[in-house]
Design a protein around this motif. Structure first.
Motif, PDB file in Angstrom:
ATOM      1  N   GLN A 117       0.807  -1.219   0.000  1.00 38.49           N
ATOM      2  CA  GLN A 117       0.000   0.000   0.000  1.00 38.49           C
ATOM      3  C   GLN A 117       0.844   1.274   0.000  1.00 38.49           C
ATOM      4  O   GLN A 117       0.336   2.364   0.257  1.00 38.49           O
ATOM      5  N   SER A 292      -1.931   2.179   5.987  1.00 38.43           N
ATOM      6  CA  SER A 292      -0.548   2.266   5.507  1.00 38.43           C
ATOM      7  C   SER A 292       0.178   3.442   6.152  1.00 38.43           C
ATOM      8  O   SER A 292       1.168   3.934   5.625  1.00 38.43           O
ATOM      9  N   ASP A 359       5.437  -0.800   6.645  1.00 36.81           N
ATOM     10  CA  ASP A 359       5.618   0.620   6.901  1.00 36.81           C
ATOM     11  C   ASP A 359       6.062   0.807   8.347  1.00 36.81           C
ATOM     12  O   ASP A 359       5.830  -0.055   9.196  1.00 36.81           O
TER      13      ASP A 359
END
Length: 755
Positions: A117, A292, A359
């Motif tokens: 993402q 994300s 992330d």
């Protein structure tokens, strides 16, 4: 042992409003819909941006076919790594105020894919619907690389967390011989406690509206954030703008919980597009894309703890292993809380990380402490059963009046009162000690409890106060209100300091044209900004007194500022309140149309060296578990909190209610399902990422233990944003054990783990 006793509260005056349950002045705007959020500003001739996200977790972009999309009437531009200009951002030097070590993620910088993402393109169009459609037909080709998103399989790659990140405290130094004491103790337990990634889900999604003002590079940026000054600094450095060219506004924030501490990538993309196209642009993220933007990191904790036959702790070992991204070293203070809460002659602690293709995790309400408190409070509960000591009595036996990790006295500590008052309200003395011994029909009833501890810290803050000739007071500070009640408590502080009615005071926030203030996080807004507001108003008061003393036959002549009080619109002498002057008369006599003053506040470095400063709480929970189905219902909670001076019991109670609900949610519901084959969170929506609804939440009773701490902050405040969540998840798990006899060490505590 010695206990530091807080200064008793001062005598309440008629005009005292701090400490009263006053409703929010911003409430009507919020419930009527007139409060304007970042994606709601009506900017003329606005274009819309839609972010295209990567479907893979690792690899690189090999081709972007933009021609068919650019051919659509109304599509203005597609930004990607192929056409983004060189920016100061790309030298990796510029970070936001809360960035961890490493190199921050730079959207659209190059072809490399670092996590699922990840934004790979931004489409700008005349309407949002067109931009969204264009994103759906944009073809991006990738070269897929092998990824690793599995923390369990990364134990062999663990490394020590780097020192130096703001807010991260390295694990306490070891004491004694924990291994030997554990081996020799008659009562001991060892357990692994786990929770997977948990995601912030504020109601307001991240969005930025950039108004192009047509004067050079001048922009007005409406952003969803927990700190407008941090966003301004970040944007100004990356794009080479002055503060005048990058004004950031955030008047209302629909929840943040830590997700808005760092500037998120939509603000970078919106400013980039506006500057390049010389046009006003709005970029809004979808609910799916909200997954994300950081998360509470998947963390595995191992605890070994032992006690003697009387229930006194003999050893404590607490180790944590957490995820971070490949490009930043996100760190949390996880294991330290164990050493602060409990005294033991032998202890050791460790905290390690592993780099995964995800992330970067981010601060999430009570970061580190929510994770650590679940593990230690579950382990302490287990050990109390092993030692055959009541869980509450076990904690009282091992209570400490000093911080064992720093060998400092606490500035104040009323946790023992939290225990006693919470237990009395809950009826803990009626508890049957044996698991599975309490019933309500077909329901197994369980009672559990746990403790919490959070830093009481201050940050540098500033405010400006302006008193006009008509008697109205305006106070400005660039602080934020993500729902905590900042508007009302700062209005209360200003009104009380100058003895004015609330309706005569207006507090403004969320604009970088105002004096700077810290991010709203860490439970430091009330004490930091509150002290700055008080100081600004006191400076106005000093100027007022001087003007009053210039009046003919002034009854205040010769009095120092410390010898007067501001009450009910009057300045009056402490020793003889009949000697008074009306504030409005002072302004009229002086001929001044307004009086202005600045105020600043910050931590006291001497106190930081001498004292350990924390807020505390004790949570008592009742659960009912269906014996046949295994369904768990949290039917009753008492949360007793000692958090210094409570500026507004109404908004503070709301904060603790919210934290308690989140603790229940953490215990029973919240879990992001990471498919390690895809490297993606699969339940990135409200339908499948479970959070509580009204039917899940029953009676919650909040107690504020009286505590005022002038060492932790000059206004006696510690803050309540974080502390109300702590211990709740552990108390739920402990109550479930008492109900069922089954100890669950992995969150969320779902039905399958009881079968």
């Amino acid at each position: 042992m010695s206990q530091t006793i807080a200064t008793p509260p001062t005598v309440r005056l008629d005009s005292d409003v701090v400490g009263r349950p006053i409703s929010r002045p911003d409430g009507p705007a919020k419930v009527s819909g007139s409060a304007t959020y970042a994606a709601e500003f009506n900017v003329p001739d606005l274009w819309y941006g839609y972010v295209v996200s990567s479907p893979i977790a690792k690899g690189k972009i090999t081709k972007i076919d933009t021609a068919p999309v650019l051919a659509l009437p109304g599509v203005k531009q597609i930004f990607s790594h192929e056409n983004v200009p060189t920016l100061a951002w790309f030298d990796r030097a510029y970070k936001d105020d809360v960035a961890p070590g490493g190199s921050p993620f730079r959207p659209l910088h190059d072809a490399e894919i670092l996590f699922s993402q990840q934004p790979v393109a931004l489409i700008i169009a005349e309407t949002f619907e067109l931009a969204r459609y264009a994103a759906s037909i944009l073809r991006v080709e990738y070269e897929v690389a092998e990824h690793n998103t599995d923390l369990e399989k990364s134990r062999g790659e663990a490394f020590d967390a780097p020192k130096g990140k703001t807010g991260f405290l390295p694990p306490p130094k070891p004491k004694g011989d924990a291994d030997k004491a554990y081996a020799e103790a008659p009562h001991k337990i060892q357990g692994e406690y786990t929770h997977h990634a948990q995601h912030h889900n504020p109601m307001e999604m991240f969005a930025t509206t950039v108004e192009w003002l047509g004067d050079g590079k001048k922009l007005k940026i409406y952003d969803k954030t927990q700190g407008a000054p941090n966003v301004q600094q970040y944007i100004a450095k990356i794009f080479g703008l002055s503060k005048e060219e990058a004004r950031v506004i955030s008047k209302f924030t629909g929840g943040g919980f830590g997700s808005g501490l760092r500037p998120q990538h939509q603000v970078f993309l919106a400013v980039l597009a506006s500057l390049e196209l010389e046009h006003s642009v709005r970029v809004s993220l979808t609910r799916s894309q909200m997954f994300s933007l950081g998360h509470r990191p998947h963390t595995i904790q191992d605890i070994k703890v032992s006690a003697d036959d009387q229930g006194y702790l003999q050893s404590l070992e607490h180790n944590a292993f957490a995820e971070t991204s490949q490009f930043e070293d996100e760190t949390e203070t996880v294991v330290n809380w164990s050493g602060i809460l409990y005294k033991t002659p032998n202890s050791k602690f460790d905290y390690k990380l592993a780099k995964l293709d995800v992330d970067t995790p981010a601060d999430m309400r009570a970061p580190g402490a929510a994770t650590g408190s679940f593990a230690i409070e579950s382990a302490i509960d287990e050990l109390s059963y092993e030692a055959k000591v009541d869980p509450l009595q076990f904690r009282l036996l091992n209570y400490t009046y000093e911080d064992p990790t720093e060998n400092k006295p606490f500035s104040s500590k009323r946790l023992i009162d939290c225990y006693h008052e919470g237990a009395a309200r809950f009826g803990w003395d009626q508890r049957s000690p044996e698991p599975r011994s309490m019933r309500d029909g077909n329901m197994l009833v369980g009672w559990g409890m746990a403790s919490g501890c959070w830093d009481a810290s201050m940050q540098k803050a500033a405010a400006k106060a302006t008193l006009k000739a008509d008697g109205t007071l305006t106070v400005n500070s660039a602080t934020n209100d993500q729902g905590a009640g900042t508007y009302v408590i700062m209005t209360q502080m200003a009104a009380q300091t100058l003895g004015l009615p609330m309706e005569k005071v207006q507090f403004n926030l969320g604009d970088t044209e105002y004096p700077t203030a810290p991010l709203q996080g860490g439970s430091w807004t009330a004490n930091s900004v509150g002290a700055a507001v008080k100081n600004a108003c006191q400076e106005v008061g000093k100027k007022l007194l001087k003007l009053a003393q210039k009046m003919d036959n002034s009854p205040l002549d010769g009095l120092d500022f410390e010898n007067v009080q501001f009450v009910n619109g009057l300045i009056r002498a402490n020793e003889d309140i009949s000697k008074s002057v009306a504030i409005k008369d002072v302004l009229q006599a002086s001929g001044e149309d307004k009086i202005e003053a600045d105020g600043k506040a910050g931590p006291n470095p001497i106190n930081l060296q001498k004292y350990s400063m924390h807020s505390h709480n004790a949570s008592f929970v009742e659960v009912k578990v269906d014996e046949d189905l295994g369904t768990i219902h949290v039917t009753r909670v008492v949360n007793a909190v000692a958090a210094g001076r409570i500026m507004n019991p109404k908004t503070a109670r709301s904060q603790v209610l919210g934290g308690t609900v989140w603790g229940i949610s953490m215990a029973l519901m919240e879990e992001a399902y990471l498919d390690n084959v895809q490297g993606r969170y699969m339940n990135h929506n409200y339908a499948e990422y479970h959070i509580p609804v009204n039917a899940d939440i029953h009676k919650i009773d909040v107690i504020f233990v009286e505590e005022e701490d002038d060492i932790a902050s000059p206004i006696g405040v510690k803050g309540v944003g974080e502390i109300g969540m702590l211990g709740v998840a552990a108390a739920v798990a402990n109550a479930v054990y008492h109900a069922t006899g089954k100890r669950v060490r992995e969150l969320p505590l779902t039905i399958d783990k009881l079968l």
